[in-house]
Design a protein around this motif. Sequence first.
Motif, PDB file in Angstrom:
ATOM      1  N   ASP A   1       7.449   4.247   1.959  1.00 48.20           N
ATOM      2  CA  ASP A   1       8.374   3.163   2.483  1.00 48.20           C
ATOM      3  C   ASP A   1       9.762   3.213   1.744  1.00 48.20           C
ATOM      4  O   ASP A   1      10.218   4.353   1.324  1.00 48.20           O
TER       5      ASP A   1
ATOM      6  N   GLU B   1       4.863  -6.173   1.204  1.00 46.75           N
ATOM      7  CA  GLU B   1       3.684  -6.798   1.890  1.00 46.75           C
ATOM      8  C   GLU B   1       3.623  -7.144   3.271  1.00 46.75           C
ATOM      9  O   GLU B   1       2.859  -6.956   4.196  1.00 46.75           O
TER      10      GLU B   1
ATOM     11  N   GLY C   1       0.146   0.474  -2.808  1.00 45.99           N
ATOM     12  CA  GLY C   1      -1.187  -0.022  -2.082  1.00 45.99           C
ATOM     13  C   GLY C   1      -0.736  -0.321  -0.588  1.00 45.99           C
ATOM     14  O   GLY C   1      -1.656  -0.305   0.475  1.00 45.99           O
TER      15      GLY C   1
ATOM     16  N   THR D   1       1.695   5.966  -5.939  1.00 45.28           N
ATOM     17  CA  THR D   1       3.047   6.025  -7.017  1.00 45.28           C
ATOM     18  C   THR D   1       3.026   4.701  -7.652  1.00 45.28           C
ATOM     19  O   THR D   1       4.310   4.641  -8.413  1.00 45.28           O
ATOM     20  N   THR D   2       2.128   3.770  -7.417  1.00 43.95           N
ATOM     21  CA  THR D   2       2.309   2.679  -8.379  1.00 43.95           C
ATOM     22  C   THR D   2       1.030   2.399  -9.058  1.00 43.95           C
ATOM     23  O   THR D   2      -0.117   2.988  -8.783  1.00 43.95           O
TER      24      THR D   2
ATOM     25  N   LYS E   1      -5.061 -11.780   4.113  1.00 43.51           N
ATOM     26  CA  LYS E   1      -5.123 -10.417   3.618  1.00 43.51           C
ATOM     27  C   LYS E   1      -6.140  -9.735   4.202  1.00 43.51           C
ATOM     28  O   LYS E   1      -7.305 -10.137   4.385  1.00 43.51           O
TER      29      LYS E   1
ATOM     30  N   THR F   1       9.382   5.664 -12.439  1.00 43.27           N
ATOM     31  CA  THR F   1      10.435   4.971 -11.755  1.00 43.27           C
ATOM     32  C   THR F   1       9.950   3.738 -11.413  1.00 43.27           C
ATOM     33  O   THR F   1      10.805   2.782 -10.685  1.00 43.27           O
TER      34      THR F   1
HETATM   35  P1  NAD Z   1       3.356  -1.787  -2.643  1.00 41.23           P
HETATM   36  O1  NAD Z   1       2.903  -0.581  -2.202  1.00 41.23           O
HETATM   37  O2  NAD Z   1       4.087  -2.800  -1.990  1.00 41.23           O
HETATM   38  O3  NAD Z   1       4.229  -1.557  -4.242  1.00 41.23           O
HETATM   39  C1  NAD Z   1       5.053  -2.416  -4.710  1.00 41.23           C
HETATM   40  C2  NAD Z   1       6.542  -2.086  -4.861  1.00 41.23           C
HETATM   41  O4  NAD Z   1       6.870  -0.976  -5.745  1.00 41.23           O
HETATM   42  C3  NAD Z   1       7.163  -1.576  -3.377  1.00 41.23           C
HETATM   43  O5  NAD Z   1       8.466  -2.180  -3.400  1.00 41.23           O
HETATM   44  C4  NAD Z   1       7.218  -0.296  -3.396  1.00 41.23           C
HETATM   45  O6  NAD Z   1       8.025   0.295  -2.669  1.00 41.23           O
HETATM   46  C5  NAD Z   1       7.548   0.024  -4.946  1.00 41.23           C
HETATM   47  N1  NAD Z   1       7.197   1.272  -5.293  1.00 41.23           N
HETATM   48  C6  NAD Z   1       6.086   2.105  -5.215  1.00 41.23           C
HETATM   49  N2  NAD Z   1       6.022   3.052  -5.830  1.00 41.23           N
HETATM   50  C7  NAD Z   1       7.294   3.102  -6.531  1.00 41.23           C
HETATM   51  C8  NAD Z   1       7.664   3.929  -7.800  1.00 41.23           C
HETATM   52  N3  NAD Z   1       7.038   5.157  -7.952  1.00 41.23           N
HETATM   53  N4  NAD Z   1       8.854   3.624  -8.049  1.00 41.23           N
HETATM   54  C9  NAD Z   1       9.726   2.558  -7.755  1.00 41.23           C
HETATM   55  N5  NAD Z   1       9.163   1.863  -6.871  1.00 41.23           N
HETATM   56  C10 NAD Z   1       8.072   2.139  -6.349  1.00 41.23           C
HETATM   57  O7  NAD Z   1       2.009  -2.495  -3.592  1.00 41.23           O
HETATM   58  P2  NAD Z   1       1.137  -2.396  -4.786  1.00 41.23           P
HETATM   59  O8  NAD Z   1       1.421  -2.990  -5.649  1.00 41.23           O
HETATM   60  O9  NAD Z   1       1.109  -0.825  -5.015  1.00 41.23           O
HETATM   61  O10 NAD Z   1      -0.293  -2.723  -4.069  1.00 41.23           O
HETATM   62  C11 NAD Z   1      -0.632  -3.845  -3.570  1.00 41.23           C
HETATM   63  C12 NAD Z   1      -1.316  -3.905  -2.286  1.00 41.23           C
HETATM   64  O11 NAD Z   1      -2.517  -2.744  -2.255  1.00 41.23           O
HETATM   65  C13 NAD Z   1      -1.799  -5.211  -1.494  1.00 41.23           C
HETATM   66  O12 NAD Z   1      -1.560  -5.028  -0.197  1.00 41.23           O
HETATM   67  C14 NAD Z   1      -3.233  -4.868  -1.894  1.00 41.23           C
HETATM   68  O13 NAD Z   1      -3.662  -5.638  -0.800  1.00 41.23           O
HETATM   69  C15 NAD Z   1      -3.437  -3.577  -1.661  1.00 41.23           C
HETATM   70  N6  NAD Z   1      -4.727  -2.974  -2.459  1.00 41.23           N
HETATM   71  C16 NAD Z   1      -5.641  -2.317  -1.698  1.00 41.23           C
HETATM   72  C17 NAD Z   1      -6.733  -1.940  -2.425  1.00 41.23           C
HETATM   73  C18 NAD Z   1      -7.893  -1.158  -1.411  1.00 41.23           C
HETATM   74  O14 NAD Z   1      -8.796  -0.760  -2.063  1.00 41.23           O
HETATM   75  N7  NAD Z   1      -7.577  -0.696  -0.195  1.00 41.23           N
HETATM   76  C19 NAD Z   1      -7.242  -2.461  -3.533  1.00 41.23           C
HETATM   77  C20 NAD Z   1      -6.117  -3.015  -4.396  1.00 41.23           C
HETATM   78  C21 NAD Z   1      -4.918  -3.417  -3.836  1.00 41.23           C
END
Ligand code: NAD
Length: 361
Positions: A42, A73, A105, A129-130, A151, A172
């Motif tokens: 992203d 999202e 995610g 990466t999160t 969702k 980061t």
């Molecule tokens: P996300 O992917 O939107 O990441 C959150 C933010 O962090 C974004 O702005 C992203 O660009 C930024 N980011 C990512 N890695 C970074 C890094 N290393 N350094 C700086 N910025 C970074 O969201 P999330 O919190 O990772 O995950 C939430 C999503 O995951 C939701 O859509 C949820 O429904 C889904 N989810 C899915 C499952 C599954 O089993 N499939 C389980 C839990 C959550």
Amino acid sequence: MMMNQEAYASNILTGTTCFGMLQDDPRWQVAADRNDLILLCDSNTEKLCLPLLRELLFTDSGVPPCITIQAGEESKCFGTIEYLMRALDQHGATRNTILVNLGGGVVSDIGGFAASIFKRGICYVNIPTTLIGQVDAAIGGKTGINVGHAKNQAGTFYFPIRVCIHPLFLETLPETELNSGLGELFKYAMIGASFSLKQLHTLATNTPGALNDIISKCVQYKEFIVTKDPEESGLRKVLNFGHTIGHAIESSFLDMRLPVTHGAAVAAGIIAETYLSCHLNDLSHQLLEEATGFYLDHFQPLPFEGGTEASVLGFIYQDKKNSKGAINPVLLDKDGHPEWNSSVTADDILHGLRYLSSITH
Ligand code: NAD
């Protein structure tokens, strides 16, 4: 429903050696030799994580072509899927291409979904990466997109061939996103995944490096549950604790253009569902108090206003976990064990939401 369950066995690589192990995988070697890898990032991970991945994984070779989607999202939608189908085609992706999802995610949910349908299914690798990605979203093969703000209404069960969990990516990650990860860790602690709320509280006040042990515990726990019930016909539902109400809260606030993080919404859902567990299942009030204390210590109160409750309830009726109009959240039984066959009424949900709102006002 799409499954490639045999690909699931031991596909999770953790720690600083994970990329070396990925390079030893014959499927990876074949695709890398043929320049048949495509990255998905992203807009944030392209800037902040791709340079690190270049150092860790692509030192001897060029970085593969990269498709980038807008962070957030709102990108988890059909429009992005169509964009990805076209972009994969333009990059010359074939049935042998491996898609490499670098991100949180959102990237792994949408990249996994795209991989599951492109040319009827191609292989993919998740590099989360999160914190949410590392403990939850990138593992277990659930992929999906939202429909409107509801969702994960469309999705597949489709497992990545590898998941590489490298601790350096968390360096980061902004504080808000680390805190969002704490929402899923809160869930794991509440359903008994080998660490307590007290241990989590101590760790949460430490540096991200101190989380490594807990990340491994979550990965092992989720892997154990998913291996037993990959398609979520029973046991796997315990991982949805806090999510029936949490997802509806996340959708409602997104709808009101006041987005809250996934983890903050899940943490709020955990409180409401723990309250229901006390009132419907005789769970001890002591656990509710402990959970409430943890929530108030680590999460900002959500801005509940008139109309929020009705909106949350509306989204709850769209939850996939329900059957025939009944609302079926995971609740804790009187001994604190999660049970996945509960049924509650709209009034019960409102009581849970009112408790949540009362502790944060
Ligand atoms: P996300 O992917 O939107 O990441 C959150 C933010 O962090 C974004 O702005 C992203 O660009 C930024 N980011 C990512 N890695 C970074 C890094 N290393 N350094 C700086 N910025 C970074 O969201 P999330 O919190 O990772 O995950 C939430 C999503 O995951 C939701 O859509 C949820 O429904 C889904 N989810 C899915 C499952 C599954 O089993 N499939 C389980 C839990 C959550």
